[in-house]
Design a protein around this motif. Structure first.
Motif, PDB file in Angstrom:
ATOM      1  N   ASP A 193       0.857  -1.178   0.000  1.00 38.06           N
ATOM      2  CA  ASP A 193       0.000   0.000   0.000  1.00 38.06           C
ATOM      3  C   ASP A 193       0.896   1.232   0.000  1.00 38.06           C
ATOM      4  OD1 ASP A 193      -2.281   1.542   0.041  1.00 38.06           O
ATOM      5  OD2 ASP A 193      -2.801   1.114   2.126  1.00 38.06           O
ATOM      6  N   ASP A 194       0.351   2.324  -0.497  1.00 41.14           N
ATOM      7  CA  ASP A 194       1.035   3.614  -0.452  1.00 41.14           C
ATOM      8  C   ASP A 194       0.415   4.445   0.662  1.00 41.14           C
ATOM      9  OD1 ASP A 194       2.574   3.013  -2.725  1.00 41.14           O
ATOM     10  OD2 ASP A 194       0.921   3.596  -4.032  1.00 41.14           O
ATOM     11  N   ILE A 195       1.274   4.973   1.541  1.00 38.11           N
ATOM     12  CA  ILE A 195       0.790   5.783   2.650  1.00 38.11           C
ATOM     13  C   ILE A 195       1.890   6.766   3.050  1.00 38.11           C
ATOM     14  CG2 ILE A 195       1.535   4.089   4.372  1.00 38.11           C
ATOM     15  CD1 ILE A 195      -0.930   4.860   6.042  1.00 38.11           C
ATOM     16  N   PHE A 196       1.502   7.972   3.410  1.00 39.54           N
ATOM     17  CA  PHE A 196       2.444   9.008   3.862  1.00 39.54           C
ATOM     18  C   PHE A 196       3.606   9.195   2.883  1.00 39.54           C
ATOM     19  CE2 PHE A 196       1.025   7.035   8.026  1.00 39.54           C
ATOM     20  CZ  PHE A 196       0.018   7.962   8.234  1.00 39.54           C
ATOM     21  N   ASP A 197       3.323   9.295   1.597  1.00 42.27           N
ATOM     22  CA  ASP A 197       4.346   9.483   0.557  1.00 42.27           C
ATOM     23  C   ASP A 197       5.375   8.363   0.529  1.00 42.27           C
ATOM     24  OD1 ASP A 197       3.215  11.887  -0.291  1.00 42.27           O
ATOM     25  OD2 ASP A 197       4.308  13.015   1.250  1.00 42.27           O
ATOM     26  N   GLY A 198       4.980   7.190   0.937  1.00 44.29           N
ATOM     27  CA  GLY A 198       5.896   6.054   0.923  1.00 44.29           C
ATOM     28  C   GLY A 198       5.184   4.784   0.506  1.00 44.29           C
ATOM     29  N   ASP A 199       5.934   3.715   0.468  1.00 43.44           N
ATOM     30  CA  ASP A 199       5.430   2.417   0.052  1.00 43.44           C
ATOM     31  C   ASP A 199       5.588   1.438   1.212  1.00 43.44           C
ATOM     32  OD1 ASP A 199       4.436   0.594  -1.979  1.00 43.44           O
ATOM     33  OD2 ASP A 199       6.427  -0.314  -1.905  1.00 43.44           O
ATOM     34  N   VAL A 200       4.531   0.693   1.516  1.00 44.78           N
ATOM     35  CA  VAL A 200       4.568  -0.286   2.599  1.00 44.78           C
ATOM     36  C   VAL A 200       4.290  -1.667   2.016  1.00 44.78           C
ATOM     37  CG1 VAL A 200       3.513  -1.036   4.766  1.00 44.78           C
ATOM     38  CG2 VAL A 200       3.801   1.402   4.302  1.00 44.78           C
ATOM     39  N   ASP A 201       5.177  -2.616   2.281  1.00 41.37           N
ATOM     40  CA  ASP A 201       4.996  -4.014   1.892  1.00 41.37           C
ATOM     41  C   ASP A 201       4.708  -4.829   3.146  1.00 41.37           C
ATOM     42  OD1 ASP A 201       5.594  -3.593  -0.841  1.00 41.37           O
ATOM     43  OD2 ASP A 201       7.742  -3.664  -0.390  1.00 41.37           O
ATOM     44  N   ILE A 260       6.863  -6.535   7.741  1.00 41.23           N
ATOM     45  CA  ILE A 260       6.387  -5.266   7.200  1.00 41.23           C
ATOM     46  C   ILE A 260       7.612  -4.405   6.924  1.00 41.23           C
ATOM     47  CG2 ILE A 260       6.025  -4.205   9.479  1.00 41.23           C
ATOM     48  CD1 ILE A 260       3.491  -2.867   8.196  1.00 41.23           C
ATOM     49  N   SER A 261       7.637  -3.806   5.742  1.00 41.05           N
ATOM     50  CA  SER A 261       8.744  -2.920   5.390  1.00 41.05           C
ATOM     51  C   SER A 261       8.164  -1.669   4.750  1.00 41.05           C
ATOM     52  CB  SER A 261       9.733  -3.610   4.451  1.00 41.05           C
ATOM     53  OG  SER A 261       9.099  -4.044   3.278  1.00 41.05           O
ATOM     54  N   ALA A 262       8.776  -0.547   5.083  1.00 41.07           N
ATOM     55  CA  ALA A 262       8.314   0.739   4.573  1.00 41.07           C
ATOM     56  C   ALA A 262       9.500   1.488   3.977  1.00 41.07           C
ATOM     57  CB  ALA A 262       7.684   1.556   5.701  1.00 41.07           C
ATOM     58  N   SER A 263       9.238   2.140   2.849  1.00 38.55           N
ATOM     59  CA  SER A 263      10.263   2.992   2.237  1.00 38.55           C
ATOM     60  C   SER A 263       9.609   4.310   1.873  1.00 38.55           C
ATOM     61  CB  SER A 263      10.864   2.319   1.012  1.00 38.55           C
ATOM     62  OG  SER A 263       9.863   2.047   0.056  1.00 38.55           O
ATOM     63  N   GLY A 264      10.337   5.384   2.105  1.00 37.17           N
ATOM     64  CA  GLY A 264       9.809   6.707   1.820  1.00 37.17           C
ATOM     65  C   GLY A 264      10.896   7.748   1.889  1.00 37.17           C
ATOM     66  N   PRO A 265      10.498   9.008   1.922  1.00 35.65           N
ATOM     67  CA  PRO A 265      11.473  10.096   1.932  1.00 35.65           C
ATOM     68  C   PRO A 265      12.437  10.047   3.124  1.00 35.65           C
ATOM     69  CG  PRO A 265       9.251  10.947   1.578  1.00 35.65           C
ATOM     70  CD  PRO A 265       9.125   9.495   1.889  1.00 35.65           C
ATOM     71  N   SER A 266      12.013   9.478   4.240  1.00 34.23           N
ATOM     72  CA  SER A 266      12.856   9.431   5.438  1.00 34.23           C
ATOM     73  C   SER A 266      13.791   8.236   5.473  1.00 34.23           C
ATOM     74  CB  SER A 266      11.995   9.370   6.696  1.00 34.23           C
ATOM     75  OG  SER A 266      11.003  10.344   6.674  1.00 34.23           O
ATOM     76  N   GLY A 267      13.645   7.297   4.530  1.00 31.47           N
ATOM     77  CA  GLY A 267      14.483   6.098   4.526  1.00 31.47           C
ATOM     78  C   GLY A 267      13.653   4.835   4.514  1.00 31.47           C
ATOM     79  N   ASN A 268      14.286   3.734   4.901  1.00 29.78           N
ATOM     80  CA  ASN A 268      13.650   2.428   4.880  1.00 29.78           C
ATOM     81  C   ASN A 268      13.622   1.827   6.279  1.00 29.78           C
ATOM     82  OD1 ASN A 268      13.509   2.617   2.079  1.00 29.78           O
ATOM     83  ND2 ASN A 268      15.514   1.665   1.822  1.00 29.78           N
ATOM     84  N   LEU A 269      12.523   1.162   6.599  1.00 28.88           N
ATOM     85  CA  LEU A 269      12.378   0.456   7.869  1.00 28.88           C
ATOM     86  C   LEU A 269      11.813  -0.927   7.591  1.00 28.88           C
ATOM     87  CD1 LEU A 269      10.647   3.213  10.014  1.00 28.88           C
ATOM     88  CD2 LEU A 269      12.996   2.439  10.248  1.00 28.88           C
ATOM     89  N   THR A 270      12.275  -1.925   8.342  1.00 28.14           N
ATOM     90  CA  THR A 270      11.759  -3.278   8.207  1.00 28.14           C
ATOM     91  C   THR A 270      11.607  -3.886   9.591  1.00 28.14           C
ATOM     92  OG1 THR A 270      12.826  -3.609   6.059  1.00 28.14           O
ATOM     93  CG2 THR A 270      12.184  -5.578   7.250  1.00 28.14           C
ATOM     94  N   SER A 271      10.509  -4.607   9.787  1.00 25.66           N
ATOM     95  CA  SER A 271      10.270  -5.322  11.037  1.00 25.66           C
ATOM     96  C   SER A 271       9.608  -6.645  10.708  1.00 25.66           C
ATOM     97  CB  SER A 271       9.370  -4.496  11.955  1.00 25.66           C
ATOM     98  OG  SER A 271       9.117  -5.209  13.151  1.00 25.66           O
ATOM     99  N   ASP A 272      10.022  -7.696  11.394  1.00 23.75           N
ATOM    100  CA  ASP A 272       9.369  -8.982  11.174  1.00 23.75           C
ATOM    101  C   ASP A 272       9.160  -9.688  12.500  1.00 23.75           C
ATOM    102  OD1 ASP A 272      11.849  -9.983  11.888  1.00 23.75           O
ATOM    103  OD2 ASP A 272      12.328 -10.756   9.914  1.00 23.75           O
TER     104      ASP A 272
END
Length: 194
Positions: free
Chosen positions: A71-79, A110-122
């Motif tokens: 999904d796209d949220i807060f100007d980023g992409d979430v997988d 769950i992983s998110a990428s956006g203007p602030s960088g990338n985050l991943t948590s499992d």
């Protein structure tokens, strides 16, 4: 009240037409998934997934599934990816209804990428479920299960409801809803039974 609900569910699943067969535990399926993560407003990942089950003898079976949604949220992409593997034992309650228990392994990332960088948590965990599956008629296959999973030292409830309509002896379409803690997943599936 709880006893009446359990009695009603058992009666519903054990009532069947004379033509209803036993549930088939050998299948592959795929479909479209929509995930609702209640802790994050506006995040509803959607995508595709696959799954299947295989009998190992008369009573033992294995099954698993894997879905990839985004999904796209807060100007980023979430997988958001989810996977499960189960080994189970089924008992034929009637000619058209099985009750079963499984030991399960669940995985989510769950992983998110956006203007602030990338985050991943499992996270992953193990659990157990009990369920009932019935060919209500020769064309309608219903299933319900409940149980628990242990994620990172915490126990979480899991519940699943599924319904499949067989428009061909080997092909069905169906809906599956699974809820684990604050994550609800609805899937529209096409299943091939063998």
């Amino acid at each position: 009240m709880k006893t009446k609900a359990i009695t009603l569910i058992c009666a519903l699943f054990s009532t069947s037409s004379a033509l209803a067969a036993s549930p088939n535990w050998d299948y592959i399926q795929g479909g479209y998934y929509i995930v609702n993560i209640s802790d994050i407003d506006g995040l509803d990942p959607h995508g595709f997934g696959i799954g299947g089950a295989k009998s190992l003898g008369k009573n033992v079976f294995v099954r698993g599934s894997y879905s990839m949604t985004n999904d796209d949220i807060f100007d980023g992409d979430v997988d958001f990816d989810q996977g499960s593997a189960e080994v189970g034992y089924r008992y034929k309650m009637t000619g058209s209804t099985d009750i079963y228990g499984t030991l399960a392994y669940q995985y989510a990332e769950i992983s998110a990428s956006g203007p602030s960088g990338n985050l991943t948590s499992d996270t992953d965990g193990f659990g157990a479920n009990i369920g009932i599956r019935s060919m209500l008629t020769s064309k309608i296959d219903l299933e319900a299960s409940a149980g628990f999973l242990r994620f990172d030292g915490d126990s979480e409830a899991i519940a699943m409801l599924a319904a499949n309509y067989h428009f061909h002896p080997n092909v069905s379409v169906g809906l599956n809803f699974t809820n684990i803690a604050d994550v609800g997943t609805l899937a529209a599936l096409v299943r091939y039974s063998f």
